[in-house]
Structure formats: C-alpha cells, structure tokens
Design a protein around this motif. Structure first.
Motif, mmCIF file in Angstrom:
data_model
loop_
_atom_site.group_PDB
_atom_site.id
_atom_site.type_symbol
_atom_site.label_atom_id
_atom_site.label_comp_id
_atom_site.label_asym_id
_atom_site.label_seq_id
_atom_site.Cartn_x
_atom_site.Cartn_y
_atom_site.Cartn_z
ATOM 1 N N UNK A 1 15.147 -7.655 -0.970
ATOM 2 C CA UNK A 1 13.801 -7.337 -1.402
ATOM 3 C C UNK A 1 13.566 -7.883 -2.802
ATOM 4 N N UNK A 2 12.461 -8.478 -2.984
ATOM 5 C CA UNK A 2 12.103 -9.070 -4.263
ATOM 6 C C UNK A 2 11.734 -7.999 -5.283
ATOM 7 N N UNK A 3 12.106 -8.222 -6.542
ATOM 8 C CA UNK A 3 11.751 -7.292 -7.601
ATOM 9 C C UNK A 3 10.242 -7.182 -7.770
ATOM 10 N N UNK A 4 9.527 -8.252 -7.502
ATOM 11 C CA UNK A 4 8.084 -8.248 -7.668
ATOM 12 C C UNK A 4 7.390 -7.420 -6.594
ATOM 13 N N UNK A 6 7.638 -4.251 -5.991
ATOM 14 C CA UNK A 6 7.229 -2.932 -6.470
ATOM 15 C C UNK A 6 6.655 -3.014 -7.874
ATOM 16 N N UNK A 7 5.582 -2.262 -8.077
ATOM 17 C CA UNK A 7 4.922 -2.210 -9.378
ATOM 18 C C UNK A 7 4.787 -0.747 -9.771
ATOM 19 N N UNK A 54 4.058 -0.414 -3.459
ATOM 20 C CA UNK A 54 4.673 -1.466 -2.656
ATOM 21 C C UNK A 54 3.624 -2.557 -2.513
ATOM 22 N N UNK A 55 3.835 -3.646 -3.220
ATOM 23 C CA UNK A 55 2.846 -4.732 -3.252
ATOM 24 C C UNK A 55 2.891 -5.606 -2.004
ATOM 25 N N UNK A 56 3.868 -5.380 -1.115
ATOM 26 C CA UNK A 56 3.942 -6.200 0.099
ATOM 27 C C UNK A 56 3.042 -5.656 1.202
ATOM 28 N N UNK A 57 2.496 -4.451 0.995
ATOM 29 C CA UNK A 57 1.596 -3.870 1.987
ATOM 30 C C UNK A 57 0.289 -4.648 1.999
ATOM 31 N N UNK A 58 -0.306 -4.719 3.164
ATOM 32 C CA UNK A 58 -1.592 -5.394 3.211
ATOM 33 C C UNK A 58 -2.551 -4.553 4.016
ATOM 34 N N UNK A 59 -3.824 -4.569 3.718
ATOM 35 C CA UNK A 59 -4.467 -5.432 2.726
ATOM 36 C C UNK A 59 -4.358 -4.908 1.300
ATOM 37 N N UNK A 60 -3.886 -3.658 1.100
ATOM 38 C CA UNK A 60 -3.764 -3.148 -0.266
ATOM 39 C C UNK A 60 -2.369 -2.557 -0.474
#
Length: 172
Positions: A1-4, A6-7, A54-60
């Motif tokens: 999993x990429x560090x980017x 999660x914010x 979790x920034x990988x979720x879409x659309x938000x």
C-alpha cells in the motif's frame, strides 16, 4: 500500500464530521459496548475532530480512522476516542498517523503537555510511539493508563487553529 493512500487532517466537511461520529459509534458503542446509542459527551463541543482518509476510495475519500483533541486547560491537551475501522487495523500506519497528527497539531497550537487515557490493550502501542504511563485507572469499568506524549518526538505543526462550530456538524 502506498503511503499517499492515507491522509490525516482535521475533519472539515459535514460529510467528514458525520463519518467521524459514525465510526466512533461503530467502535465504542457497537463493537466495544462501552456506550449505548452514541459516545457523544460534554468534551465534543470543545474538541477538534481528526480523521484518517483512505484516498483510494472513489468517488470520494473514506474516513477509516478518528481521534479528537481538546485543550483541558491552557497549554494542556488531551487526545481521545482514537479508533480505526476493523478492516484497516492491520495496515499499521493509521493509528500511528492519527496520533502523530493529533500531537503535532496541538503542539503547534501551544501545547506543552499532551495526555490521553489509553485502554490497557493499547498501552504498548503508545509506548512505541514515544509515550509513557503516568498512572493506572479504570474508566467505564475498563483498565486504562493515563499517558503522556514525549513532545520532543512530535514537532509542532504549522496550521491555523480553526474556530469550533460543532453545533452545525452534529447529527443524531
């Protein structure tokens, strides 16, 4: 999993605030059974909600972790209601990231002492994050430790302290 992926940030939108309280309810009422109905208390109106997204979720983005911080007296801050969605607990970075965001944020706002009451099963995790135990206590008939963060490990973040207006965020 990429560090980017999660914010970590102060919850800002109404949707983030609703998700913040929903996740707290899921963890502290449904899963742990500590509270009935909801876990809202008299500290929430003075607390700043922080979320892990979790920034990988879409659309938000999806809220996958929560914590709150509040100033109990001048320069003395507490963190509390730290929780991570069960399916994200094994990721390992979310709890650590929430703690780091909470302490560095308060430190940037003038904190000279940062405390938390930590459930017994989480004490070792906090010790690995540069915290030490000050006392043992029972809260809601469960063993806890009053713990203090080593502020030398948490540099002050530079971000503005927003005005609190939880009245517009709260949903039942």
């Amino acid at each position: 999993m990429s560090r980017q992926r999660f914010q970590f940030e102060l919850a800002q939108s109404a949707a983030e605030i609703r998700a913040y309280f929903a996740l707290r309810r899921d963890i502290f009422c449904e899963e742990q059974g500590i509270f009935t109905g909801n876990d809202f208390d008299d500290l929430d109106p003075i607390a700043y909600p922080i979320v892990a997204l979790d920034k990988s979720s879409s659309p938000q983005s999806k809220v996958v972790g929560v914590v709150r911080i509040y100033e109990s007296e001048p320069q003395v801050w507490y963190g509390g209601r730290l929780g991570v969605q069960p399916e994200f607990r094994r990721v390992g970075r979310i709890g650590k990231g929430l703690i780091y965001k909470a302490v560095t944020t308060a430190h940037g706002w003038g904190c000279t002492k940062f405390l938390a009451t930590v459930q017994l099963q989480n004490v070792r995790f906090f010790q690995r994050q540069h915290w030490h135990s000050l006392a043992e206590m029972d809260i809601c008939d469960r063993p806890h430790h009053l713990m203090e963060a080593d502020l030398n490990f948490y540099p002050p973040a530079v971000n503005p302290r927003p005005q609190l207006d939880l009245g517009t965020w709260l949903v039942s």
